[in-house]
Scaffold this active site. Structure first.
Site, mmCIF file in Angstrom:
data_model
loop_
_atom_site.group_PDB
_atom_site.id
_atom_site.type_symbol
_atom_site.label_atom_id
_atom_site.label_comp_id
_atom_site.label_asym_id
_atom_site.label_seq_id
_atom_site.Cartn_x
_atom_site.Cartn_y
_atom_site.Cartn_z
ATOM 1 N N TYR A 180 0.839 -1.202 0.000
ATOM 2 C CA TYR A 180 0.000 0.000 0.000
ATOM 3 C C TYR A 180 0.874 1.253 0.000
ATOM 4 O O TYR A 180 0.599 2.221 -0.717
ATOM 5 C CB TYR A 180 -0.904 0.044 1.239
ATOM 6 N N GLY A 207 -11.680 -7.944 -1.820
ATOM 7 C CA GLY A 207 -11.705 -7.196 -0.559
ATOM 8 C C GLY A 207 -10.880 -5.932 -0.669
ATOM 9 O O GLY A 207 -10.684 -5.385 -1.758
ATOM 10 N N GLU A 208 -10.402 -5.438 0.481
ATOM 11 C CA GLU A 208 -9.552 -4.241 0.532
ATOM 12 C C GLU A 208 -10.248 -3.007 -0.032
ATOM 13 O O GLU A 208 -9.593 -2.068 -0.471
ATOM 14 C CB GLU A 208 -8.221 -4.472 -0.201
ATOM 15 N N ALA A 209 -11.586 -3.010 -0.086
ATOM 16 C CA ALA A 209 -12.396 -1.902 -0.611
ATOM 17 C C ALA A 209 -12.371 -1.806 -2.127
ATOM 18 O O ALA A 209 -12.887 -0.838 -2.689
ATOM 19 C CB ALA A 209 -11.971 -0.562 -0.003
#
Length: 348
Positions: free
Chosen positions: A86, A311-313
């Site tokens: 990230y 996932g992870e938005a």
């Protein structure tokens, strides 16, 4: 118990909102789901001109003791490695955030790793991962309540910077296991119906995962209280998301809900205060098999169904341009009267 004062949405603008949508220069209902989104945005903001201000995504990260038993295709170390990804902008969630101009935030809720304090990671670490709930509760009740409090504080800080639109994400190897147990207990659904492939398990892997989770479930007292369920089976990232969601609704923000794990946190928040659901838009139906069961419990209508389960938005961020389009047409598209265009007449 931490209290959140979430107001019920007012119906006082319902007629005006629907009239504004219906009198745009288009056939009634022809913008489909965008019209429903625009209406909900207007209700949440109690405004005929809803806006999306300083949108933020917050990815909460935490490790799970159950991951040591092999419930995931990936080792637990992937959690902390992904946080470095990230920071370098190489993850799907950071790529999409950059694409759509969404401020990206990552919270260390309980990763089994020490990060350099100079990194732009919000440190709210409760511990170095939860305990293995196959053997004992994942956390103490005090840790659960503190996690809810810390998640709320993160959102309050973001809201103070002018944000009225929040997207939730998560990272934590093993967290689909927690989500499955949360759904089973709070949704009163058999565990077998709730356990899916997670990070890509095959049929035998899913069976092994179910057996491990069922062993943990057999040692639980079967309480359906959401705090008890979160304490015994939750992750630190999940409990912080619960607090973050409740605080966001209290602050009258719009919540864009991602997939299976995020919706499990919403289910727990919903059981604490059902009004939180009214502030939500549901981005997509995850390809994780039990996600639709969660949505159905809360009456959540997914905007997209494109077989995502990362996932992870990521699903929510892929959906975000549609939300912007809904606000855009509501505010900028001409009405029949404005444009001098003749409206439809009734057929004889």
């Amino acid at each position: 118990m931490i209290e959140f004062k979430i107001d019920s949405l007012s119906d006082n603008l319902n007629k005006e909102l629907q009239e504004k949508i219906d009198t745009k220069t288009k056939p009634i209902g022809s913008l489909g789901m965008l019209e429903k989104i625009a209406f909900q945005l207007g209700k949440i903001q109690n405004s005929l001109n809803p806006t999306i201000n300083n949108p933020n995504v917050v990815v909460f990260a935490g490790d799970h003791g159950i991951a040591d038993d092999g419930v995931s295709f990936y080792p637990k170390s992937v959690s902390y490695q992904m946080l470095y990804n990230y920071m370098e902008g190489g993850a799907a969630s950071t790529v999409f955030a950059k694409q759509h101009g969404i401020k990206f935030n990552v919270v260390d809720a309980g990763v089994d790793h020490d990060f350099d304090p100079s990194l732009p990671i919000i440190n709210r670490k409760l511990a170095y991962g939860t305990k293995n709930y196959r053997l004992e509760p994942a956390m103490t009740k005090e840790q659960c309540l503190e996690g809810i409090k810390r998640g709320a504080e993160v959102i309050e800080e973001i809201h103070q910077n002018g944000c009225n639109f929040i997207i939730f994400g998560e990272k934590g190897i093993g967290n689909t296991s927690s989500a499955s147990l949360i759904l089973s207990l709070l949704g009163d659904i058999s565990l077998e119906e709730c356990v899916g492939r997670g990070t890509g398990l095959d049929k035998e892997g899913v069976k092994s995962k179910f057996d491990l989770l069922n062993e943990g479930l057999s040692k639980y007292n079967q309480s359906k209280d959401p705090i008890d369920v979160l304490t015994h089976f939750g992750g630190f990232e999940i409990v912080m998301i619960v607090g973050a969601m409740l605080k966001a609704a209290e602050l009258k923000m719009t919540l864009l809900i991602d997939g299976f794990i995020i919706t499990s946190a919403l289910l727990a928040a919903f059981k604490i205060n059902p009004k939180v659901k009214d502030y939500c838009l549901f981005a997509h139906k995850s390809n994780e098999q039990a996600h639709i069961k969660m949505l159905n419990i809360m009456g959540g209508e997914p905007i997209l169904d494109i077989s995502m389960r990362l996932g992870e938005a990521t699903g929510a961020m892929v959906c975000f341009p549609l939300i912007k389009s809904a606000a855009q047409f509501m505010n900028e598209m001409a009405s029949f009267q404005d444009a001098g265009v003749s409206e439809a007449t009734e057929e004889i």
